[in-house]
Design a protein around this motif. Structure first.
Motif, mmCIF file in Angstrom:
data_model
loop_
_atom_site.group_PDB
_atom_site.id
_atom_site.type_symbol
_atom_site.label_atom_id
_atom_site.label_comp_id
_atom_site.label_asym_id
_atom_site.label_seq_id
_atom_site.Cartn_x
_atom_site.Cartn_y
_atom_site.Cartn_z
ATOM 1 N N MET A 1 2.899 9.133 -1.245
ATOM 2 C CA MET A 1 2.840 7.755 -1.683
ATOM 3 C C MET A 1 4.242 7.157 -1.595
ATOM 4 S SD MET A 1 1.717 6.213 -5.420
ATOM 5 C CE MET A 1 2.317 7.602 -6.290
ATOM 6 N N ASN A 2 4.343 6.003 -0.994
ATOM 7 C CA ASN A 2 5.616 5.298 -0.879
ATOM 8 C C ASN A 2 5.595 4.070 -1.775
ATOM 9 O OD1 ASN A 2 6.755 6.940 1.125
ATOM 10 N ND2 ASN A 2 5.538 5.925 2.677
ATOM 11 N N VAL A 3 6.206 4.178 -2.929
ATOM 12 C CA VAL A 3 6.291 3.025 -3.817
ATOM 13 C C VAL A 3 7.675 2.443 -3.646
ATOM 14 C CG1 VAL A 3 6.251 2.236 -6.191
ATOM 15 C CG2 VAL A 3 4.657 3.993 -5.453
ATOM 16 N N MET A 4 7.738 1.195 -3.175
ATOM 17 C CA MET A 4 9.025 0.611 -2.891
ATOM 18 C C MET A 4 9.193 -0.745 -3.546
ATOM 19 S SD MET A 4 10.684 0.218 0.812
ATOM 20 C CE MET A 4 12.414 -0.038 1.005
ATOM 21 N N ASP A 5 8.113 -1.338 -3.992
ATOM 22 C CA ASP A 5 8.179 -2.697 -4.484
ATOM 23 C C ASP A 5 7.177 -2.861 -5.621
ATOM 24 O OD1 ASP A 5 9.056 -5.398 -4.457
ATOM 25 O OD2 ASP A 5 9.173 -5.321 -2.279
ATOM 26 N N VAL A 6 7.187 -4.026 -6.232
ATOM 27 C CA VAL A 6 6.277 -4.306 -7.343
ATOM 28 C C VAL A 6 5.592 -5.650 -7.128
ATOM 29 C CG1 VAL A 6 7.586 -2.949 -9.021
ATOM 30 C CG2 VAL A 6 8.125 -5.367 -8.717
ATOM 31 N N ASP A 7 4.472 -5.840 -7.848
ATOM 32 C CA ASP A 7 3.776 -7.121 -7.796
ATOM 33 C C ASP A 7 4.372 -8.071 -8.835
ATOM 34 O OD1 ASP A 7 2.711 -6.389 -10.297
ATOM 35 O OD2 ASP A 7 0.700 -6.027 -9.519
ATOM 36 N N TYR A 9 3.545 -8.692 -11.712
ATOM 37 C CA TYR A 9 3.445 -8.176 -13.075
ATOM 38 C C TYR A 9 4.286 -6.924 -13.277
ATOM 39 C CZ TYR A 9 -0.304 -11.508 -12.818
ATOM 40 O OH TYR A 9 -1.017 -12.672 -12.629
ATOM 41 N N GLY A 10 5.075 -6.575 -12.265
ATOM 42 C CA GLY A 10 5.936 -5.410 -12.368
ATOM 43 C C GLY A 10 5.241 -4.098 -12.061
ATOM 44 N N LEU A 11 4.022 -4.159 -11.552
ATOM 45 C CA LEU A 11 3.286 -2.947 -11.221
ATOM 46 C C LEU A 11 3.634 -2.509 -9.796
ATOM 47 C CD1 LEU A 11 -0.132 -4.073 -12.709
ATOM 48 C CD2 LEU A 11 1.537 -2.504 -13.742
ATOM 49 N N ALA A 12 3.805 -1.218 -9.629
ATOM 50 C CA ALA A 12 4.222 -0.670 -8.344
ATOM 51 C C ALA A 12 3.205 -0.950 -7.247
ATOM 52 C CB ALA A 12 4.439 0.831 -8.471
ATOM 53 N N LEU A 13 3.715 -1.249 -6.064
ATOM 54 C CA LEU A 13 2.897 -1.426 -4.874
ATOM 55 C C LEU A 13 3.150 -0.253 -3.941
ATOM 56 C CD1 LEU A 13 3.531 -5.216 -4.127
ATOM 57 C CD2 LEU A 13 1.494 -4.180 -5.151
ATOM 58 N N THR A 14 2.086 0.329 -3.434
ATOM 59 C CA THR A 14 2.217 1.475 -2.546
ATOM 60 C C THR A 14 2.369 0.999 -1.108
ATOM 61 O OG1 THR A 14 0.850 2.745 -4.064
ATOM 62 C CG2 THR A 14 1.219 3.688 -1.911
ATOM 63 N N ALA A 84 -6.050 6.817 0.570
ATOM 64 C CA ALA A 84 -5.538 8.171 0.284
ATOM 65 C C ALA A 84 -4.086 8.176 -0.185
ATOM 66 C CB ALA A 84 -5.711 9.069 1.496
ATOM 67 N N GLY A 85 -3.249 7.326 0.383
ATOM 68 C CA GLY A 85 -1.847 7.309 0.011
ATOM 69 C C GLY A 85 -1.512 6.363 -1.114
ATOM 70 N N ALA A 86 -2.515 5.693 -1.660
ATOM 71 C CA ALA A 86 -2.276 4.680 -2.704
ATOM 72 C C ALA A 86 -2.149 5.322 -4.070
ATOM 73 C CB ALA A 86 -3.421 3.671 -2.703
ATOM 74 N N SER A 87 -1.567 4.577 -4.992
ATOM 75 C CA SER A 87 -1.452 5.042 -6.370
ATOM 76 C C SER A 87 -2.836 5.058 -7.025
ATOM 77 C CB SER A 87 -0.531 4.107 -7.152
ATOM 78 O OG SER A 87 -1.153 2.838 -7.330
ATOM 79 N N ALA A 88 -2.944 5.730 -8.141
ATOM 80 C CA ALA A 88 -4.216 5.783 -8.870
ATOM 81 C C ALA A 88 -4.659 4.380 -9.270
ATOM 82 C CB ALA A 88 -4.084 6.678 -10.101
ATOM 83 N N ARG A 89 -3.731 3.546 -9.687
ATOM 84 C CA ARG A 89 -4.080 2.176 -10.081
ATOM 85 C C ARG A 89 -4.644 1.405 -8.902
ATOM 86 N NH1 ARG A 89 -2.147 -2.926 -9.610
ATOM 87 N NH2 ARG A 89 -0.323 -2.244 -8.462
ATOM 88 N N GLU A 90 -4.042 1.529 -7.752
ATOM 89 C CA GLU A 90 -4.521 0.818 -6.575
ATOM 90 C C GLU A 90 -5.847 1.356 -6.080
ATOM 91 O OE1 GLU A 90 -1.264 0.942 -3.815
ATOM 92 O OE2 GLU A 90 -0.245 -0.706 -4.824
ATOM 93 N N ARG A 91 -6.075 2.650 -6.227
ATOM 94 C CA ARG A 91 -7.384 3.221 -5.832
ATOM 95 C C ARG A 91 -8.453 2.665 -6.721
ATOM 96 N NH1 ARG A 91 -4.358 7.889 -5.180
ATOM 97 N NH2 ARG A 91 -4.969 8.671 -7.174
#
Length: 91
Positions: A1-7, A9-14, A84-91
């Protein structure tokens, strides 16, 4: 998972693409404000990171709102393939 940025609301974007994250945020802002241009922003996010499942899902939601159901189903299917590569929140 590549988390590099946020939305917004401060939540990570994959996504590993700052341009994809920026376009996604712009698309969500436009979608929530019912202002034109969200589809182009989501497509730009996808173009910058084809594996960004959340951008595909956002595009699907946008298409659903405008009753473009076959296209929405296709975008959602692509999102499911990329999750598959997304965070649990994004899934």
């Amino acid at each position: 998972m590549n988390v590099m940025d946020v939305d917004r609301y401060g939540l990570a974007l994959t996504t590993s693409s700052p341009k994809a994250a920026e376009a996604y945020r712009a698309g969500v802002d436009l979608l929530l404000s019912a202002y034109p241009g969200a589809e182009l922003c989501f497509q730009e996010a996808i173009d910058n990171d084809p594996g960004f499942a959340l951008a595909h899902a956002a595009l699907a939601r946008h298409l659903q709102i405008y009753a473009r159901i076959p296209e929405a189903k296709n975008a959602l299917a692509v999102a499911r393939q990329r999750v598959a590569g997304a965070s649990a929140r994004e899934r």
